[in-house]
Write an enzyme that holds these catalytic residues in place. Structure first.
Site, PDB file in Angstrom:
ATOM      1  CB  SER A 241      -0.972   0.012   1.185  1.00 53.65           C
ATOM      2  OG  SER A 241      -0.302  -0.253   2.392  1.00 53.65           O
ATOM      3  CG  HIS A 271      -0.918  -5.235   1.899  1.00 51.90           C
ATOM      4  ND1 HIS A 271      -0.292  -5.175   3.126  1.00 51.90           N
ATOM      5  CD2 HIS A 271      -0.848  -3.967   1.400  1.00 51.90           C
ATOM      6  CE1 HIS A 271       0.141  -3.944   3.347  1.00 51.90           C
ATOM      7  NE2 HIS A 271      -0.187  -3.198   2.317  1.00 51.90           N
ATOM      8  CG  HIS A 317       7.109  -9.256  10.328  1.00 49.62           C
ATOM      9  ND1 HIS A 317       7.989  -8.422   9.695  1.00 49.62           N
ATOM     10  CD2 HIS A 317       5.898  -8.627  10.309  1.00 49.62           C
ATOM     11  CE1 HIS A 317       7.354  -7.332   9.326  1.00 49.62           C
ATOM     12  NE2 HIS A 317       6.081  -7.417   9.678  1.00 49.62           N
ATOM     13  NE  ARG A 326       2.874  -3.495  13.304  1.00 47.58           N
ATOM     14  CZ  ARG A 326       2.753  -3.808  12.024  1.00 47.58           C
ATOM     15  NH1 ARG A 326       2.170  -2.959  11.199  1.00 47.58           N
ATOM     16  NH2 ARG A 326       3.206  -4.952  11.560  1.00 47.58           N
ATOM     17  CG  ASP A 372      -2.297  -8.964  10.299  1.00 53.52           C
ATOM     18  OD1 ASP A 372      -2.956  -7.917  10.432  1.00 53.52           O
ATOM     19  OD2 ASP A 372      -1.470  -9.139   9.390  1.00 53.52           O
TER      20      ASP A 372
HETATM   21  N1  CMX Z   1       3.307 -20.740   9.904  1.00 55.00           N
HETATM   22  C1  CMX Z   1       3.900 -21.730   9.181  1.00 55.00           C
HETATM   23  N2  CMX Z   1       5.014 -21.557   8.459  1.00 55.00           N
HETATM   24  C2  CMX Z   1       5.578 -20.344   8.490  1.00 55.00           C
HETATM   25  C3  CMX Z   1       5.029 -19.278   9.238  1.00 55.00           C
HETATM   26  C4  CMX Z   1       3.851 -19.520   9.954  1.00 55.00           C
HETATM   27  N3  CMX Z   1       3.228 -18.562  10.646  1.00 55.00           N
HETATM   28  N4  CMX Z   1       5.812 -18.185   9.060  1.00 55.00           N
HETATM   29  C5  CMX Z   1       6.807 -18.539   8.227  1.00 55.00           C
HETATM   30  N5  CMX Z   1       6.651 -19.857   7.872  1.00 55.00           N
HETATM   31  C6  CMX Z   1       7.454 -20.596   6.919  1.00 55.00           C
HETATM   32  C7  CMX Z   1       7.332 -19.944   5.557  1.00 55.00           C
HETATM   33  O1  CMX Z   1       6.120 -20.340   4.918  1.00 55.00           O
HETATM   34  C8  CMX Z   1       8.578 -20.428   4.854  1.00 55.00           C
HETATM   35  O2  CMX Z   1       8.339 -21.742   4.458  1.00 55.00           O
HETATM   36  P1  CMX Z   1       8.967 -22.298   3.070  1.00 55.00           P
HETATM   37  O3  CMX Z   1      10.451 -22.247   3.266  1.00 55.00           O
HETATM   38  O4  CMX Z   1       8.412 -23.680   2.982  1.00 55.00           O
HETATM   39  O5  CMX Z   1       8.474 -21.388   1.990  1.00 55.00           O
HETATM   40  C9  CMX Z   1       9.580 -20.432   5.989  1.00 55.00           C
HETATM   41  O6  CMX Z   1       8.817 -20.480   7.214  1.00 55.00           O
HETATM   42  C10 CMX Z   1      10.480 -19.211   6.023  1.00 55.00           C
HETATM   43  O7  CMX Z   1       9.679 -18.062   6.033  1.00 55.00           O
HETATM   44  P2  CMX Z   1      10.219 -16.694   6.677  1.00 55.00           P
HETATM   45  O8  CMX Z   1      11.409 -16.249   5.884  1.00 55.00           O
HETATM   46  O9  CMX Z   1      10.346 -16.821   8.133  1.00 55.00           O
HETATM   47  O10 CMX Z   1       9.007 -15.717   6.430  1.00 55.00           O
HETATM   48  P3  CMX Z   1       8.649 -14.916   5.094  1.00 55.00           P
HETATM   49  O11 CMX Z   1       9.368 -13.619   5.132  1.00 55.00           O
HETATM   50  O12 CMX Z   1       8.806 -15.764   3.884  1.00 55.00           O
HETATM   51  O13 CMX Z   1       7.079 -14.661   5.271  1.00 55.00           O
HETATM   52  C11 CMX Z   1       5.088 -14.148   6.449  1.00 55.00           C
HETATM   53  C12 CMX Z   1       6.575 -13.819   6.262  1.00 55.00           C
HETATM   54  C13 CMX Z   1       4.479 -13.130   7.385  1.00 55.00           C
HETATM   55  C14 CMX Z   1       4.348 -14.063   5.095  1.00 55.00           C
HETATM   56  C15 CMX Z   1       4.997 -15.579   7.034  1.00 55.00           C
HETATM   57  O14 CMX Z   1       5.603 -15.585   8.298  1.00 55.00           O
HETATM   58  C16 CMX Z   1       3.575 -16.082   7.115  1.00 55.00           C
HETATM   59  O15 CMX Z   1       3.065 -16.634   6.144  1.00 55.00           O
HETATM   60  N6  CMX Z   1       2.887 -15.903   8.301  1.00 55.00           N
HETATM   61  C17 CMX Z   1       1.533 -16.272   8.439  1.00 55.00           C
HETATM   62  C18 CMX Z   1       0.605 -15.295   7.723  1.00 55.00           C
HETATM   63  C19 CMX Z   1       0.600 -13.934   8.401  1.00 55.00           C
HETATM   64  O16 CMX Z   1       0.572 -13.820   9.621  1.00 55.00           O
HETATM   65  N7  CMX Z   1       0.629 -12.852   7.617  1.00 55.00           N
HETATM   66  C20 CMX Z   1       0.582 -11.488   8.170  1.00 55.00           C
HETATM   67  C21 CMX Z   1       1.818 -10.685   7.889  1.00 55.00           C
HETATM   68  C22 CMX Z   1       1.686  -9.329   8.545  1.00 55.00           C
HETATM   69  C23 CMX Z   1       2.723  -8.336   8.135  1.00 55.00           C
HETATM   70  O17 CMX Z   1       3.570  -8.607   7.238  1.00 55.00           O
HETATM   71  O18 CMX Z   1       2.720  -7.264   8.722  1.00 55.00           O
END
Ligand code: CMX
Length: 441
Positions: A241, A271, A317, A326, A372
């Site tokens: 955004s 997002h 994250h 937050r 979140d």
């Molecule tokens: N549950 C299960 N697996 C998770 C996880 C979770 N909450 N968080 C990270 N992982 C996994 C990733 O899917 C990734 O797996 P692969 O290697 O198989 O692809 C691995 O751990 C490494 O990921 P990472 O480098 O720690 O995290 P990313 O930067 O790739 O992604 C995020 C960050 C937020 C998208 C991820 O932690 C996630 O999907 N969380 C759950 C959804 C969520 O809460 N989203 C809100 C984000 C809010 C924000 O950004 O402000």
């Protein structure tokens, strides 16, 4: 007007700094870019400039030098409440200084003067099909207001060095109207009402929103609204955004065009939708166990989620490596006000159990909660239970940060964004060249 005076006073020194960077140090190398970053969504490439906020992996979001706990302590509070005035936060984001109470109230008074939304906007919203997503309506309403843009109207007669003044006018007009539009969408879409909400100049931004939303506990919800808008206002410039607003604005599209585009990015499932998924997961747990489960039951449920190939929403994250401040601020809010609520007790148990599960799984770099993991739970408590509306709330908050960035981008005369593309073949050639042995010396 206070924001205008303060920005004008700071401008010469900021322009000097920018001129020096652009003219004298333009060739200094900041970072290198890898193939992984290019094919991985430009992750972490240091190529954006903002002084409004910074995400520190160890402290979370820092607004104008202030981490969340300090920010909540220092900003002037709303009358009769413990949460800061949203007008104070806007002053801080725009000016970079903690305002006095009077200065925060001046911003609030500016909003009250500018909150009137023309009738045709409500008519347009009312004429849309019933099932239209609230984010579509919100973005449409912003776009519909574009014909009132001071920036667009004055564009041909303005010199470049005063663009920011028109941008500030538009930003104040726009942010003032968002709670009115959002509350109208809420009451129209879910309750079939067609009454134009009225902004009361005697009340602050948060209380106005709570009253126009017609929630049962207005005082409590006004406190939550203040906290929620502040926490969601900005998160550096690289998120979808904020970056969209910046990119579209760099074409000198006015704040209405740019913010409508930013909202369209916020509406994407990757997002702004994570908060509702997280609340959905908590409700699934609660329904499955008929209330708050035991720690062991939750441990097993969390593993079942992972084993079924899903992520645990609200945890992990991209940048942060500690629990999101937050999240902590919202949890503290909930524990002080309604500690016995089932979903709050459950969220607290999740905070205890899920990081352990994620650590055992060994994939997530940060097994701690993000914003979140709790924000939907708080809305739910106050009776705002329409999940698809939550992104609209996010949008009201996000407007504060992105418009502050927009005003400064125009004030500093930032140019149109134009990164360079490569073809896949070019990238493969770079890789092949890097794999060749270095010539013997
Ligand atoms: N549950 C299960 N697996 C998770 C996880 C979770 N909450 N968080 C990270 N992982 C996994 C990733 O899917 C990734 O797996 P692969 O290697 O198989 O692809 C691995 O751990 C490494 O990921 P990472 O480098 O720690 O995290 P990313 O930067 O790739 O992604 C995020 C960050 C937020 C998208 C991820 O932690 C996630 O999907 N969380 C759950 C959804 C969520 O809460 N989203 C809100 C984000 C809010 C924000 O950004 O402000």
């Amino acid at each position: 007007m206070i924001l205008h005076e303060k920005i004008a006073a700071q401008l010469p020194s900021w322009r000097d700094r920018m001129r020096s960077l652009a003219k004298e140090h333009a060739d200094v190398v900041v970072d290198h870019v890898t193939v992984g970053q290019i094919v991985g969504g430009m992750r972490d490439i240091k190529s954006l400039l903002t002084d409004v906020s910074f995400v520190d992996p160890a402290h979370g979001i820092i607004f104008r030098g202030l981490p969340i706990p300090e920010l909540l302590k220092k900003l002037p509070k709303a009358r009769g409440g413990k949460m800061p005035l949203v007008g104070g936060l806007y002053y801080l984001l725009m000016i970079g200084e903690v305002p006095t109470r009077e200065q925060a109230l001046e911003v609030e008074a500016e909003w009250a003067k500018r909150a009137e939304v023309p009738d045709y906007v409500f008519k347009m919203l009312k004429s849309m099909p019933k099932e239209t997503h609230p984010m579509t309506l919100f973005s449409q309403a912003v776009l519909a207001l574009q014909n009132s843009s001071v920036f667009a109207h004055k564009y041909h007669e303005m010199k470049k060095d005063v663009y920011w003044e028109a941008a500030l006018e538009d930003s104040l007009n726009l942010t003032a109207k968002l709670p009115v539009i959002a509350a109208y969408i809420y009451r129209m879409k879910y309750f079939g009402e067609n009454k134009k909400p009225k902004y009361n100049p005697k009340q602050d931004y948060g209380m106005n929103f709570a009253r126009m939303m017609k929630v049962a506990d207005k005082k409590g919800y006004a406190e939550l609204a203040r906290l929620y808008f502040i926490l969601h206002s900005d998160h550096e410039s690289g998120n979808v955004s904020a970056h969209t607003m910046h990119l579209v604005g760099s074409a000198l599209s006015d704040p209405y065009l740019s913010f409508s585009a930013a909202l369209n990015g916020l509406a994407g499932p990757l997002h702004g939708l994570a908060n509702q998924e997280c609340l959905g997961w908590l409700i699934d747990v609660k329904n499955k166990f008929g209330g708050v489960p035991t720690r062991d039951e939750l441990y097993k449920f969390s593993w079942d989620t992972l084993n079924s190939g899903h992520v645990i929403p609200g945890y992990g994250h991209a940048v942060l490596r500690v629990p999101d401040p937050r999240y902590m601020a919202q949890m503290e809010f909930a524990k002080k006000r309604f500690p016995d609520d089932d979903l709050v007790r459950l969220a607290d148990m999740v905070f205890d159990v899920v990081p352990q599960v994620l650590k055992e799984q060994g994939k997530a770099k940060n097994p701690a909660p993000n914003v979140d993991a709790i924000s939907g739970t708080l809305q739910y408590y106050y009776g705002v239970r329409e999940f698809d509306f939550y992104t609209v709330l996010f949008g009201i908050g996000r407007a504060l940060g992105v418009t502050a960035n927009y005003v400064w981008a125009r004030a500093l005369g930032w140019p149109i964004e134009r990164p360079k593309s490569l073809t896949t073949k070019m990238l493969e050639d770079v890789v092949a060249k890097a794999a060749q042995p270095a010539p013997a010396s």
